[in-house]
Motif scaffolding. Structure first.
Motif, PDB file in Angstrom:
ATOM      1  N   PHE A  55      33.558 -25.779  25.574  1.00 37.55           N
ATOM      2  CA  PHE A  55      33.534 -26.434  24.077  1.00 37.55           C
ATOM      3  C   PHE A  55      33.064 -25.278  22.986  1.00 37.55           C
ATOM      4  O   PHE A  55      33.647 -25.485  21.716  1.00 37.55           O
ATOM      5  N   PHE A  56      32.094 -24.412  23.217  1.00 36.75           N
ATOM      6  CA  PHE A  56      31.692 -23.653  22.084  1.00 36.75           C
ATOM      7  C   PHE A  56      31.972 -22.116  22.355  1.00 36.75           C
ATOM      8  O   PHE A  56      32.156 -21.299  21.399  1.00 36.75           O
ATOM      9  N   ARG A  57      32.089 -21.843  23.656  1.00 36.00           N
ATOM     10  CA  ARG A  57      32.524 -20.137  24.002  1.00 36.00           C
ATOM     11  C   ARG A  57      33.897 -20.054  24.253  1.00 36.00           C
ATOM     12  O   ARG A  57      34.270 -18.801  24.435  1.00 36.00           O
ATOM     13  N   ASP A  58      34.699 -20.936  24.091  1.00 37.37           N
ATOM     14  CA  ASP A  58      36.160 -20.880  24.527  1.00 37.37           C
ATOM     15  C   ASP A  58      36.377 -20.107  25.893  1.00 37.37           C
ATOM     16  O   ASP A  58      37.179 -19.222  25.914  1.00 37.37           O
ATOM     17  N   PHE A  59      35.844 -20.569  26.804  1.00 36.99           N
ATOM     18  CA  PHE A  59      36.070 -20.369  28.279  1.00 36.99           C
ATOM     19  C   PHE A  59      37.732 -20.563  28.303  1.00 36.99           C
ATOM     20  O   PHE A  59      38.241 -21.703  28.108  1.00 36.99           O
ATOM     21  N   SER A  60      38.245 -19.611  29.241  1.00 36.90           N
ATOM     22  CA  SER A  60      39.736 -19.705  29.580  1.00 36.90           C
ATOM     23  C   SER A  60      39.750 -20.745  30.915  1.00 36.90           C
ATOM     24  O   SER A  60      40.482 -20.303  31.875  1.00 36.90           O
ATOM     25  N   ILE A  61      39.269 -22.022  30.617  1.00 41.16           N
ATOM     26  CA  ILE A  61      39.357 -22.804  31.841  1.00 41.16           C
ATOM     27  C   ILE A  61      39.647 -24.066  31.269  1.00 41.16           C
ATOM     28  O   ILE A  61      39.087 -24.588  30.223  1.00 41.16           O
ATOM     29  N   THR A  64      28.305 -26.081  43.851  1.00 41.91           N
ATOM     30  CA  THR A  64      29.524 -25.259  44.221  1.00 41.91           C
ATOM     31  C   THR A  64      30.664 -25.180  43.213  1.00 41.91           C
ATOM     32  O   THR A  64      30.861 -24.215  43.013  1.00 41.91           O
ATOM     33  N   CYS A  65      30.970 -26.513  42.963  1.00 39.60           N
ATOM     34  CA  CYS A  65      32.141 -26.648  42.066  1.00 39.60           C
ATOM     35  C   CYS A  65      31.836 -26.229  40.687  1.00 39.60           C
ATOM     36  O   CYS A  65      32.642 -25.643  40.053  1.00 39.60           O
ATOM     37  N   LEU A  66      30.612 -26.608  40.241  1.00 40.92           N
ATOM     38  CA  LEU A  66      30.069 -25.936  38.912  1.00 40.92           C
ATOM     39  C   LEU A  66      30.193 -24.252  38.951  1.00 40.92           C
ATOM     40  O   LEU A  66      30.577 -23.967  37.882  1.00 40.92           O
ATOM     41  N   GLY A  67      29.616 -23.839  40.022  1.00 42.36           N
ATOM     42  CA  GLY A  67      29.587 -22.421  40.077  1.00 42.36           C
ATOM     43  C   GLY A  67      31.026 -21.674  40.161  1.00 42.36           C
ATOM     44  O   GLY A  67      31.183 -20.958  39.520  1.00 42.36           O
ATOM     45  N   LEU A  68      31.927 -22.430  40.796  1.00 41.14           N
ATOM     46  CA  LEU A  68      33.483 -21.953  40.535  1.00 41.14           C
ATOM     47  C   LEU A  68      33.976 -22.127  39.200  1.00 41.14           C
ATOM     48  O   LEU A  68      34.832 -21.222  38.781  1.00 41.14           O
ATOM     49  N   SER A  69      33.646 -23.160  38.841  1.00 44.43           N
ATOM     50  CA  SER A  69      34.107 -23.376  37.524  1.00 44.43           C
ATOM     51  C   SER A  69      33.592 -22.608  36.311  1.00 44.43           C
ATOM     52  O   SER A  69      34.283 -22.156  35.555  1.00 44.43           O
ATOM     53  N   LEU A  70      32.380 -22.192  36.686  1.00 46.22           N
ATOM     54  CA  LEU A  70      31.707 -21.148  35.539  1.00 46.22           C
ATOM     55  C   LEU A  70      32.174 -19.691  35.753  1.00 46.22           C
ATOM     56  O   LEU A  70      32.177 -18.927  34.769  1.00 46.22           O
ATOM     57  N   LEU A  71      32.431 -19.363  37.134  1.00 41.79           N
ATOM     58  CA  LEU A  71      32.566 -17.969  37.289  1.00 41.79           C
ATOM     59  C   LEU A  71      34.247 -17.333  37.304  1.00 41.79           C
ATOM     60  O   LEU A  71      34.347 -16.430  37.185  1.00 41.79           O
ATOM     61  N   ILE A  72      35.020 -18.494  38.209  1.00 39.77           N
ATOM     62  CA  ILE A  72      36.408 -18.111  38.446  1.00 39.77           C
ATOM     63  C   ILE A  72      37.348 -18.374  36.949  1.00 39.77           C
ATOM     64  O   ILE A  72      37.355 -19.442  36.598  1.00 39.77           O
ATOM     65  N   GLY A  79      38.974 -15.893  45.693  1.00 43.10           N
ATOM     66  CA  GLY A  79      39.847 -15.951  44.718  1.00 43.10           C
ATOM     67  C   GLY A  79      40.334 -14.566  44.156  1.00 43.10           C
ATOM     68  O   GLY A  79      41.687 -14.491  44.089  1.00 43.10           O
ATOM     69  N   ILE A  80      39.253 -13.690  44.145  1.00 46.25           N
ATOM     70  CA  ILE A  80      39.704 -12.250  43.440  1.00 46.25           C
ATOM     71  C   ILE A  80      40.768 -11.336  44.498  1.00 46.25           C
ATOM     72  O   ILE A  80      41.671 -10.813  44.021  1.00 46.25           O
ATOM     73  N   SER A 109      35.180 -13.282  34.703  1.00 49.17           N
ATOM     74  CA  SER A 109      35.094 -12.495  33.312  1.00 49.17           C
ATOM     75  C   SER A 109      33.800 -12.420  32.993  1.00 49.17           C
ATOM     76  O   SER A 109      33.144 -13.216  32.362  1.00 49.17           O
ATOM     77  N   PRO A 110      33.320 -11.331  33.199  1.00 54.82           N
ATOM     78  CA  PRO A 110      31.774 -11.196  33.082  1.00 54.82           C
ATOM     79  C   PRO A 110      31.439 -11.292  31.292  1.00 54.82           C
ATOM     80  O   PRO A 110      30.263 -11.324  30.827  1.00 54.82           O
TER      81      PRO A 110
END
Length: 173
Positions: A42-48, A83-91, A131-132, A141-142
């Motif tokens: 909501f604030f950093r405009d992640f592309s998810i 795990t689901c949070l990690g995937l949503s944050l990273l991929i 995924g990669i 996206s680092p």
């Protein structure tokens, strides 16, 4: 008399909340990771897309439910939520279906790939690798948090809070 009862009620309520968070460090980790995800979306405009996050959770939790019924075991869903949070944050992916498929694969890996009764891979990191390497249009996206020092400090503080509560001090280099 009523003031004393109210005071005891507030004290009891606060102790109940504190004991709830102390009961399992994964609860605190879920709250912190969920907060990071919400801030990022909501604030950093992640592309998810929120639907990708929702599908990731549905696939991960449903996969664990299937495995627990198949193996006739009863375990908490905290690890799968992390795990689901990690995937949503990273991929990140161009396709909505990638996150749920990866979630199902890595949650299944927790039940299939085991040594001495423990899963050997960090499921979120395994999901990043899968995924990669195997899904087109998928990346990590680092730079998604930007370059602000404040956010980096908060990430480090959150990490110390969770690892301190878990009693883990190992750091990999």
């Amino acid at each position: 008399m009523s003031v004393r009862i109210l005071s005891l009620y507030k004290e009891h309520s606060l102790n109940s909340v504190i004991n709830f968070f102390r009961s399992d460090v994964r609860i605190l980790q879920i709250i912190l990771m969920g907060t990071l995800l919400l801030v990022g979306v909501f604030f950093r405009d992640f592309s998810i897309l929120p639907i990708q996050i929702g599908f990731t959770f549905v696939a991960g939790l449903f996969t664990q439910w299937i495995w627990t019924k198949f193996l006739k075991i009863d375990i908490a869903y905290f690890s799968t939520m992390i795990t689901c949070l990690g995937l949503s944050l990273l991929i990140r992916s161009d396709f909505i279906w990638v996150h749920p498929i990866i979630a199902a694969i890595v949650v299944s890996s927790k039940f299939v790939i085991r040594i001495r009764g423990k899963h050997i891979f960090n499921p979120a990191m395994l999901g990043v690798m899968i995924g990669i390497h195997f899904f087109p249009g998928t990346w990590v996206s680092p730079g998604q948090w930007g370059y602000e020092l404040t956010i980096g400090i908060w990430l480090i503080v959150f990490g110390f809070i969770v690892s301190g509560r878990a009693g883990i001090s190992e750091i990999s280099f």
